[in-house]
Design a protein around this motif. Structure first.
Motif, PDB file in Angstrom:
ATOM      1  N   UNK A  51       0.798  -1.220   0.000  1.00 21.38           N
ATOM      2  CA  UNK A  51       0.000   0.000   0.000  1.00 21.38           C
ATOM      3  C   UNK A  51       0.833   1.274   0.000  1.00 21.38           C
ATOM      4  N   UNK A  52       0.157   2.382  -0.166  1.00 24.85           N
ATOM      5  CA  UNK A  52       0.835   3.675  -0.202  1.00 24.85           C
ATOM      6  C   UNK A  52       1.344   4.058   1.187  1.00 24.85           C
ATOM      7  N   UNK A  53       2.229   5.021   1.214  1.00 24.44           N
ATOM      8  CA  UNK A  53       2.837   5.449   2.463  1.00 24.44           C
ATOM      9  C   UNK A  53       2.027   6.511   3.180  1.00 24.44           C
ATOM     10  N   UNK A  54       2.641   7.105   4.185  1.00 20.44           N
ATOM     11  CA  UNK A  54       1.966   8.096   5.011  1.00 20.44           C
ATOM     12  C   UNK A  54       1.920   9.457   4.321  1.00 20.44           C
ATOM     13  N   UNK A  55       0.962  10.264   4.732  1.00 21.42           N
ATOM     14  CA  UNK A  55       0.877  11.649   4.271  1.00 21.42           C
ATOM     15  C   UNK A  55       0.799  12.557   5.490  1.00 21.42           C
ATOM     16  N   UNK A  56       1.223  13.794   5.310  1.00 19.67           N
ATOM     17  CA  UNK A  56       1.215  14.729   6.424  1.00 19.67           C
ATOM     18  C   UNK A  56      -0.180  15.118   6.877  1.00 19.67           C
TER      19      UNK A  56
END
Length: 410
Positions: A41-46
């Motif tokens: 899956x995609x990573x973290x976002x702010x």
């Protein structure tokens, strides 16, 4: 229209399952075949964002002066697209008379003066050092639902008519604490609250309210206030018309009587049948709106649905919401979520079987003081036809034989 009977009926369960699609011969291996289950899956976002598969949920924007004054008007909550009782900060209703100012919190100050022993000037850093409290309250413009007073019912989504209402968790300093520190003089009976926008929006406030539950709000839903909600500091007067919860608060002045500012004389008064105008009708009336199903929606097929909506009262807690599917001839109590909170939104729900026949859906709220939401006819009889404020009358949606839902007057 009865939750217990709905759950008890085997046929009801069968009908709901049929409309959802029955799983036949399904097993765990068949459930593990989607592409997203085989990739990292995609990573973290702010700062989190909605799923790309969700249609953007946007406010209904009204600009009565167009490009001449793009910041004057209102942005209304899409209540038909939301659930629960908390309004996301980015969808909270906005009422602005001169746009949103771009305020540097390091430069902004709050002055408390007038009939006080010690005039005080608060920087934002100073306010953050005070003990804070957190409460959940609704905020409603007194002009909410004025579109429902037009000669002909508008066929627009529920939020475009009744969405000048929102509910948030607010955190800040009780106003009483600051007033006590300044030392109110005996002759002080009112306050003047003034904003730092270019209109210098201002209202008079009875001292009793200020010493009760008024809040100097600094946070909304756990975050710092949004600029459109009064950043860096706003006044919050729970249960009272939203115009009094002055945004971008720059000063509070203790006075002997009301100041009679432009915002409480030329506007925000209730026109009476005899031609007079009633001032200072602060408290918002007991009210409810069915949000699903509601105007411009369409029921795709016969069967079981949930009627859901929101209710609130400036007088305190909601104690009862009744729902009618026959234009008010009969009523059934709905289940409530959030009724323990005073001056907050409550979510009501009721199962309903639509058989394909025409219906008129209504909701009727009762608060803890026994006040009952009035019919549209009864509410209009109290005021001049030109009055546009404090409409808390019963809202009616018709369901046609084809499933289309429309706004109607009953």
């Amino acid at each position: 229209m009865n939750r217990r009977a709905f759950l008890a009926r085997g046929a009801a369960v069968t009908g709901v399952a049929a409309s959802a699609g029955l799983a036949t011969g399904a097993n765990a291996q068949e459930l593990a075949g989607q592409p997203w289950e085989r990739v990292y899956g995609t990573g973290f976002t702010g700062y989190g964002q909605p799923s790309r598969f969700e249609q953007p949920v946007m406010r209904h924007i009204g600009r009565p002066y167009g490009d001449l004054a793009p910041g004057s008007g209102a942005s209304l909550v899409p209540i038909e697209s939301l659930d629960g009782i908390i309004t996301p900060s980015g969808l909270h209703n906005i009422r602005s008379h001169s746009g949103t100012p771009d305020i540097d919190p390091k430069q902004h100050q709050l002055l408390l003066h007038g009939l006080v022993a010690r005039p005080l000037m608060f920087s934002m850093d100073a306010l953050w050092r005070y003990p804070m409290t957190t409460r959940t309250y609704f905020l409603e413009c007194s002009g909410n639902s004025n579109r429902a007073l037009a000669p002909q019912p508008a066929q627009v989504p529920a939020g475009a008519m009744h969405g000048n209402i929102a509910c948030s968790e607010w955190t800040g300093v009780p106003l009483r604490m600051l007033l006590e520190e300044a030392g109110l003089l005996p002759q002080a009976k009112w306050l003047l609250a003034e904003g730092a926008d270019s209109a210098h929006m201002s209202r008079s406030i009875p001292l009793e309210k200020a010493m009760d539950d008024a809040l100097i709000a600094l946070y909304q839903n756990g975050e710092r206030l949004r600029p459109e909600q009064g950043y860096p500091v706003r006044l919050l007067l729970p249960g009272w018309e939203g115009n009094m919860s002055v945004k971008w608060l720059r000063r509070i002045k203790a006075t002997e009587g009301p100041t009679h500012t432009k915002d409480e004389t030329s506007k925000y008064t209730d026109l009476q049948p005899d031609g007079r105008a009633l001032q200072f009708t602060f408290e918002m009336g007991v009210k409810s709106v069915i949000t699903k199903p509601s105007s411009t929606m369409k029921l795709p097929r016969n069967g079981f649905y949930e009627i859901s909506g929101i209710a609130w009262s400036g007088a305190g807690r909601i104690r009862r919401v009744e729902v009618s599917a026959d234009g008010g001839a009969t009523w059934t109590d709905a289940a409530l979520t959030g009724e323990e909170r005073p001056k907050s939104l409550v979510r009501f729900r009721l199962p309903w079987e639509w058989t394909g026949k025409e219906a008129v859906l209504q909701s009727r709220a009762t608060d803890e003081k026994g006040q009952v939401q009035p019919t549209r006819t009864a509410w209009r009889a109290q005021y001049s036809p030109g009055n546009i404020y404090h409409n808390h009358s019963i809202v009616s949606w018709s369901v046609g034989a084809d499933g289309s839902v429309k706004n109607v007057y009953v």
